[in-house]
Write a protein that holds these residues in place. Structure first.
Motif, mmCIF file in Angstrom:
data_model
loop_
_atom_site.group_PDB
_atom_site.id
_atom_site.type_symbol
_atom_site.label_atom_id
_atom_site.label_comp_id
_atom_site.label_asym_id
_atom_site.label_seq_id
_atom_site.Cartn_x
_atom_site.Cartn_y
_atom_site.Cartn_z
ATOM 1 N N PRO A 238 18.785 37.110 -23.889
ATOM 2 C CA PRO A 238 17.578 37.471 -24.631
ATOM 3 C C PRO A 238 16.954 36.270 -25.335
ATOM 4 O O PRO A 238 17.643 35.300 -25.667
ATOM 5 C CB PRO A 238 18.090 38.489 -25.647
ATOM 6 C CG PRO A 238 19.519 38.104 -25.876
ATOM 7 C CD PRO A 238 20.011 37.624 -24.529
ATOM 8 N N ASP A 239 15.637 36.352 -25.556
ATOM 9 C CA ASP A 239 14.999 35.351 -26.398
ATOM 10 C C ASP A 239 15.307 35.669 -27.860
ATOM 11 O O ASP A 239 15.987 36.652 -28.167
ATOM 12 C CB ASP A 239 13.492 35.311 -26.155
ATOM 13 C CG ASP A 239 12.818 36.659 -26.370
ATOM 14 O OD1 ASP A 239 13.351 37.481 -27.141
ATOM 15 O OD2 ASP A 239 11.758 36.913 -25.765
ATOM 16 N N HIS B 138 14.313 39.283 -29.172
ATOM 17 C CA HIS B 138 15.173 40.374 -28.710
ATOM 18 C C HIS B 138 16.610 40.227 -29.219
ATOM 19 O O HIS B 138 17.289 41.226 -29.471
ATOM 20 C CB HIS B 138 15.155 40.440 -27.182
ATOM 21 C CG HIS B 138 13.873 40.967 -26.612
ATOM 22 N ND1 HIS B 138 12.830 40.146 -26.254
ATOM 23 C CD2 HIS B 138 13.466 42.244 -26.373
ATOM 24 C CE1 HIS B 138 11.839 40.890 -25.795
ATOM 25 N NE2 HIS B 138 12.179 42.165 -25.857
ATOM 26 N N ASN C 196 19.261 42.776 -17.608
ATOM 27 C CA ASN C 196 18.004 42.045 -17.491
ATOM 28 C C ASN C 196 18.112 40.759 -16.676
ATOM 29 O O ASN C 196 17.094 40.086 -16.446
ATOM 30 C CB ASN C 196 17.459 41.713 -18.882
ATOM 31 C CG ASN C 196 17.162 42.956 -19.694
ATOM 32 O OD1 ASN C 196 16.118 43.578 -19.547
ATOM 33 N ND2 ASN C 196 18.106 43.329 -20.566
ATOM 34 N N PHE D 229 22.951 43.175 -22.274
ATOM 35 C CA PHE D 229 21.561 42.722 -22.083
ATOM 36 C C PHE D 229 21.468 41.826 -20.850
ATOM 37 O O PHE D 229 20.546 41.953 -20.038
ATOM 38 C CB PHE D 229 21.078 41.976 -23.331
ATOM 39 C CG PHE D 229 19.624 41.618 -23.287
ATOM 40 C CD1 PHE D 229 18.686 42.435 -23.900
ATOM 41 C CD2 PHE D 229 19.178 40.464 -22.644
ATOM 42 C CE1 PHE D 229 17.331 42.114 -23.872
ATOM 43 C CE2 PHE D 229 17.833 40.139 -22.607
ATOM 44 C CZ PHE D 229 16.904 40.968 -23.216
#
Length: 340
Positions: free
Chosen positions: A96-97, A100, A92, A88
């Motif tokens: 992630p938050d 996610h 990205n 991830f």
């Protein structure tokens, strides 16, 4: 210590190697790739039914299910989650938050389901809860007097539900679909195991049956692919798998006289390969895309997928050997008994 069944080791070894091969992205237009994707998992469900024991107490059965199915499912999902975080981040540019980060965890708890709130974490593990469900189904049916009548009825019902889902797509993905599409083969394996079938090799018979079943399976699958009638398309799916299964079984009987440690270890290490090959496949894809300068998704030919498969298996093989000696829980065993 129960003696290993060598021809089943051959079957599991070839099946798990083929699973890795099929999880390397290849064109859906290639006949061999579509054929193996549709058939290879059948071998695992048949073998699980064939090896199902009848003379265990409820406590012993649940202990076995916990060690061989439930705990490995949780363990291998947990081992893959850090890789998911790394992937991830690379894709990205940041971590992630919470939403996610929870999506793959919820997906794993829902047996690799995918929707707006979940995604598969380690999709290859879907077959463990599917096999657990089938074991429990047999256990429940054995409490009455009509085990076979109930199971045959459920197998016919599973065919109907699989066909209906193909048309209307109402089932959650992976595990439920796997149950409905493979339950008949598990039951066939269970019946054959109880009757102690496939215990002796007859070379000429086995060779002819192996070649005949594979040839018919190829022909029926070709018809299956190009037949436009939906009902016939669904009906042909099951003979394709059944013919492939018996072609594989007769072929493995031909190999029964040959014992090889690498075959036994790959068979014993099925859970290691299924549970850990996914991140290696993804990592390999990322490395090759970078080295080759590809902007889109990578697509292998069989002659490139084959050596990549061998490399992935070679990386996982030492883990299997170490697990046999020191971490049998990775193999779905509480100790080393029965591994050698």
């Amino acid at each position: 210590m129960r003696e290993r069944i060598n021809w089943i080791d051959w079957g599991k070894c070839m099946a798990v190697c083929t699973v890795v091969f099929c999880h390397l992205p290849q064109s859906q237009e290639w006949f061999y790739y579509r054929f193996l994707q549709a058939t290879i998992i059948t071998v695992f469900f048949w073998a699980s039914g064939y090896l199902k024991k009848d003379r265990e107490s409820t406590k012993d059965r649940w202990h076995k299910y916990w060690i061989s199915l439930i705990l490995p499912y949780l363990l291998y999902n947990a081992l893959v989650y850090p890789f998911w975080l790394v992937r991830f981040y690379l894709q990205n540019g940041g971590m992630p938050d919470l939403f996610h980060a929870m999506r793959p965890i919820l997906g794993a708890l829902l047996f690799q389901h995918e929707n707006s709130f979940t995604e598969p974490l380690n999709g290859s593990l879907w077959y463990l809860p599917a096999i657990l469900f089938m074991h429990l189904l047999i256990d429940w049916c054995r409490k009455g007097r009509h085990l076979h009548a109930i199971m045959i009825t459920l197998c016919f019902l599973s065919v109907i539900l699989y066909a209906a889902n193909k048309r209307y797509e109402f089932l959650p993905n992976l595990t439920p679909i796997g149950i409905f599409s493979r339950l008949p083969y598990y039951y066939i394996g269970y019946v054959m195991g109880q009757r102690k079938m496939f215990r002796q090799c007859h070379f000429k018979r086995d060779l002819l049956m192996c070649l005949g079943c594979f040839s018919l399976s190829f022909l029926v699958f070709f018809w299956h692919l190009h037949e436009g009638n939906f009902l016939l398309h669904i009906v042909l799916f099951y003979p394709v798998n059944l013919l492939f299964l018996f072609g594989t079984l007769y072929g493995c009987l031909l190999l029964d006289r040959y014992k090889a440690n690498i075959v036994i270890n790959l068979s014993i290490g099925t859970l290691v390969i299924i549970g850990l090959h996914y991140p290696l496949v993804s990592l390999t894809n990322l490395i090759l895309k970078h080295l080759l300068g590809l902007s889109g998704n990578i697509c292998y030919h069989w002659y490139t997928a084959l050596p990549v498969t061998i490399i992935i298996l070679a990386v996982l093989y030492p883990i299997i050997v170490i697990a046999k000696r020191h971490f049998p829980i990775l193999l779905g065993k509480k100790d080393a008994k029965g591994l050698f």
